[in-house]
Design a protein around this motif. Structure first.
Motif, mmCIF file in Angstrom:
data_model
loop_
_atom_site.group_PDB
_atom_site.id
_atom_site.type_symbol
_atom_site.label_atom_id
_atom_site.label_comp_id
_atom_site.label_asym_id
_atom_site.label_seq_id
_atom_site.Cartn_x
_atom_site.Cartn_y
_atom_site.Cartn_z
ATOM 1 N N HIS A 1 0.847 -1.193 0.000
ATOM 2 C CA HIS A 1 0.000 0.000 0.000
ATOM 3 C C HIS A 1 0.882 1.242 0.000
ATOM 4 O O HIS A 1 1.818 1.350 0.795
ATOM 5 C CB HIS A 1 -0.904 -0.020 1.233
ATOM 6 C CG HIS A 1 -2.069 0.904 1.134
ATOM 7 N ND1 HIS A 1 -1.942 2.273 1.228
ATOM 8 C CD2 HIS A 1 -3.385 0.663 0.938
ATOM 9 C CE1 HIS A 1 -3.140 2.831 1.112
ATOM 10 N NE2 HIS A 1 -4.025 1.876 0.928
ATOM 11 N N ARG B 1 -1.036 5.824 -7.262
ATOM 12 C CA ARG B 1 -1.746 4.942 -6.335
ATOM 13 C C ARG B 1 -1.974 5.628 -4.996
ATOM 14 O O ARG B 1 -3.005 5.400 -4.347
ATOM 15 C CB ARG B 1 -0.952 3.654 -6.136
ATOM 16 C CG ARG B 1 -0.949 2.739 -7.360
ATOM 17 C CD ARG B 1 -0.057 1.538 -7.124
ATOM 18 N NE ARG B 1 -0.424 0.857 -5.892
ATOM 19 C CZ ARG B 1 0.396 0.050 -5.223
ATOM 20 N NH1 ARG B 1 1.628 -0.159 -5.669
ATOM 21 N NH2 ARG B 1 -0.008 -0.555 -4.125
ATOM 22 N N SER C 1 -5.662 6.479 -2.898
ATOM 23 C CA SER C 1 -5.905 5.981 -1.551
ATOM 24 C C SER C 1 -6.318 7.071 -0.577
ATOM 25 O O SER C 1 -6.721 6.747 0.547
ATOM 26 C CB SER C 1 -4.636 5.290 -1.017
ATOM 27 O OG SER C 1 -4.233 4.242 -1.887
ATOM 28 N N ARG D 1 -13.318 4.191 -7.666
ATOM 29 C CA ARG D 1 -11.994 3.590 -7.571
ATOM 30 C C ARG D 1 -12.017 2.217 -8.222
ATOM 31 O O ARG D 1 -12.857 1.380 -7.885
ATOM 32 C CB ARG D 1 -11.556 3.450 -6.104
ATOM 33 C CG ARG D 1 -11.401 4.779 -5.379
ATOM 34 C CD ARG D 1 -10.999 4.560 -3.933
ATOM 35 N NE ARG D 1 -10.881 5.815 -3.203
ATOM 36 C CZ ARG D 1 -10.601 5.900 -1.913
ATOM 37 N NH1 ARG D 1 -10.390 4.796 -1.213
ATOM 38 N NH2 ARG D 1 -10.518 7.072 -1.319
ATOM 39 N N ARG E 1 -10.210 -1.210 -8.565
ATOM 40 C CA ARG E 1 -9.258 -2.044 -7.841
ATOM 41 C C ARG E 1 -8.528 -1.250 -6.754
ATOM 42 O O ARG E 1 -7.317 -1.006 -6.855
ATOM 43 C CB ARG E 1 -8.243 -2.677 -8.794
ATOM 44 C CG ARG E 1 -8.851 -3.695 -9.756
ATOM 45 C CD ARG E 1 -7.782 -4.318 -10.634
ATOM 46 N NE ARG E 1 -8.367 -5.296 -11.539
ATOM 47 C CZ ARG E 1 -7.659 -5.963 -12.450
ATOM 48 N NH1 ARG E 1 -6.367 -5.756 -12.564
ATOM 49 N NH2 ARG E 1 -8.261 -6.838 -13.243
ATOM 50 N N ASP F 1 -6.485 -0.193 -3.451
ATOM 51 C CA ASP F 1 -5.439 -0.861 -2.678
ATOM 52 C C ASP F 1 -5.961 -1.210 -1.290
ATOM 53 O O ASP F 1 -6.605 -0.386 -0.626
ATOM 54 C CB ASP F 1 -4.206 0.040 -2.561
ATOM 55 C CG ASP F 1 -3.548 0.273 -3.905
ATOM 56 O OD1 ASP F 1 -3.344 -0.706 -4.630
ATOM 57 O OD2 ASP F 1 -3.242 1.441 -4.222
ATOM 58 N N ARG F 2 -5.661 -2.413 -0.860
ATOM 59 C CA ARG F 2 -6.093 -2.893 0.445
ATOM 60 C C ARG F 2 -4.960 -2.757 1.456
ATOM 61 O O ARG F 2 -3.807 -3.067 1.150
ATOM 62 C CB ARG F 2 -6.539 -4.357 0.358
ATOM 63 C CG ARG F 2 -7.659 -4.614 -0.630
ATOM 64 C CD ARG F 2 -8.935 -3.920 -0.215
ATOM 65 N NE ARG F 2 -10.029 -4.180 -1.160
ATOM 66 C CZ ARG F 2 -11.243 -3.655 -1.050
ATOM 67 N NH1 ARG F 2 -11.506 -2.836 -0.042
ATOM 68 N NH2 ARG F 2 -12.170 -3.927 -1.948
ATOM 69 N N TRP F 3 -5.323 -2.304 2.642
ATOM 70 C CA TRP F 3 -4.347 -2.209 3.734
ATOM 71 C C TRP F 3 -4.280 -3.576 4.412
ATOM 72 O O TRP F 3 -5.194 -3.974 5.114
ATOM 73 C CB TRP F 3 -4.766 -1.130 4.716
ATOM 74 C CG TRP F 3 -3.734 -0.855 5.767
ATOM 75 C CD1 TRP F 3 -3.524 -1.572 6.905
ATOM 76 C CD2 TRP F 3 -2.768 0.187 5.773
ATOM 77 N NE1 TRP F 3 -2.485 -1.051 7.620
ATOM 78 C CE2 TRP F 3 -2.001 0.039 6.946
ATOM 79 C CE3 TRP F 3 -2.471 1.227 4.903
ATOM 80 C CZ2 TRP F 3 -0.971 0.904 7.275
ATOM 81 C CZ3 TRP F 3 -1.445 2.090 5.228
ATOM 82 C CH2 TRP F 3 -0.693 1.934 6.390
#
Length: 294
Positions: A2, A134, A138, A277, A279, A281-283
């Motif tokens: 991330h 990116r 986020s 958004r 895809r 970003d995952r934390w």
């Protein structure tokens, strides 16, 4: 990874840097940041620009020392170099041009320059590791326009480095021998022209997508009032913390009230921004580990 995890890691290093002037600790922080960048950076313009942040840090230390020698406030101590003094007007209290260079003052200048250089290198490490596009995706919706401007500003240095490398490669292909400082004008003009072309293309692209264009019926006066109140509370709370004679309620409670107002204002402002958004970003656990290392 991330992208905000790298920024959290770098901000942790920045906080550690601001708490010390020990050159050993500062050197270890810079070494750790450099090692992580070398091991984890992407093969992208922002990743290849980290060495310029290192060069900027060296220049900061050199300029800080020269500034102390030429016009710095002279502190008592062991005299290393006794230079002739140049008198200044009466309003320049405790400031001298040239004069004796003491060991104490020289060490203070070096330590201050090292701390500032370490701050620059830590931010440069985050810029070299995190993909700016990116990172923009986020951030909260309320900070979309501001974060876009920040990402564009931070992308200038990698783009200039890439453009300069392309110009030098084109010159070598044409048989032009590199000539050090004398070849700087021949490189600077094409680089500036390329930067201007990129700026015009970016402005046209943003305008065609309706960036920052006002939408009728989306204004909310509550957002402006909350953000203004948060700014006033931040100023008053900071003053209360720094002033030992101020009442206790003027410090941390006012800062917490201002932070709450800023959060509420950000939530209300985010509702006015329509953004999707693709895809996201995952934390994950790795991001938490990286932020915790910082």
């Amino acid at each position: 990874m991330h992208p905000l995890a790298w920024w959290a890691w770098a901000l942790g290093l920045v906080v550690a840097t601001t708490r010390t002037t020990n050159p050993v600790v500062l050197g270890l922080l810079v070494a750790a940041a450099s090692l992580v960048v070398v091991a984890r950076r992407e093969d992208a313009p922002w990743g290849r620009a980290f060495r310029w942040y290192l060069l900027l840090g060296v220049c900061i230390v050199v300029v800080r020392v020269l500034f102390y020698v030429v016009v710095g406030i002279k502190t008592p101590g062991l005299v290393l170099l006794d230079l002739p003094r140049v008198p200044l007007p009466a309003w320049a209290v405790a400031v001298e041009l040239l004069g004796p260079v003491t060991l104490t003052g020289l060490l203070v200048a070096v330590y201050g320059g090292l701390r500032l250089a370490a701050l620059v290198i830590c931010f440069g490490a985050a810029n070299a590791l995190a993909n700016p596009r990116r990172a923009l995706r986020s951030l909260p919706a309320a900070l979309h326009e501001l974060s876009t401007a920040v990402v564009i500003a931070m992308s200038v240095t990698p783009q200039l480095v890439t453009s300069a490398a392309q110009v030098r490669r084109a010159q070598r292909l044409r048989g032009a021998a590199p000539g050090g400082w004398r070849s700087l004008p021949a490189v600077a003009l094409p680089v500036l022209t390329d930067a201007l072309d990129r700026s015009v293309a970016l402005a046209a692209s943003m305008d065609s997508r309706g960036y920052a264009r006002a939408v009728p019926g989306t204004s909310d006066r509550r957002v402006g009032a909350l953000l203004l109140g948060a700014l006033v509370a931040a100023v008053l709370g900071t003053y209360g913390l720094l002033d030992g004679t101020s009442p206790a309620w003027l410090g941390v409670p006012v800062l917490l009230l201002g932070a709450a107002a800023a959060v509420v204002g950000g939530v209300l402002a985010g509702r006015r921004v329509r953004r999707t958004r693709y895809r996201p970003d995952r934390w994950d656990t790795r991001a938490s580990a990286v932020a915790g290392c910082g």
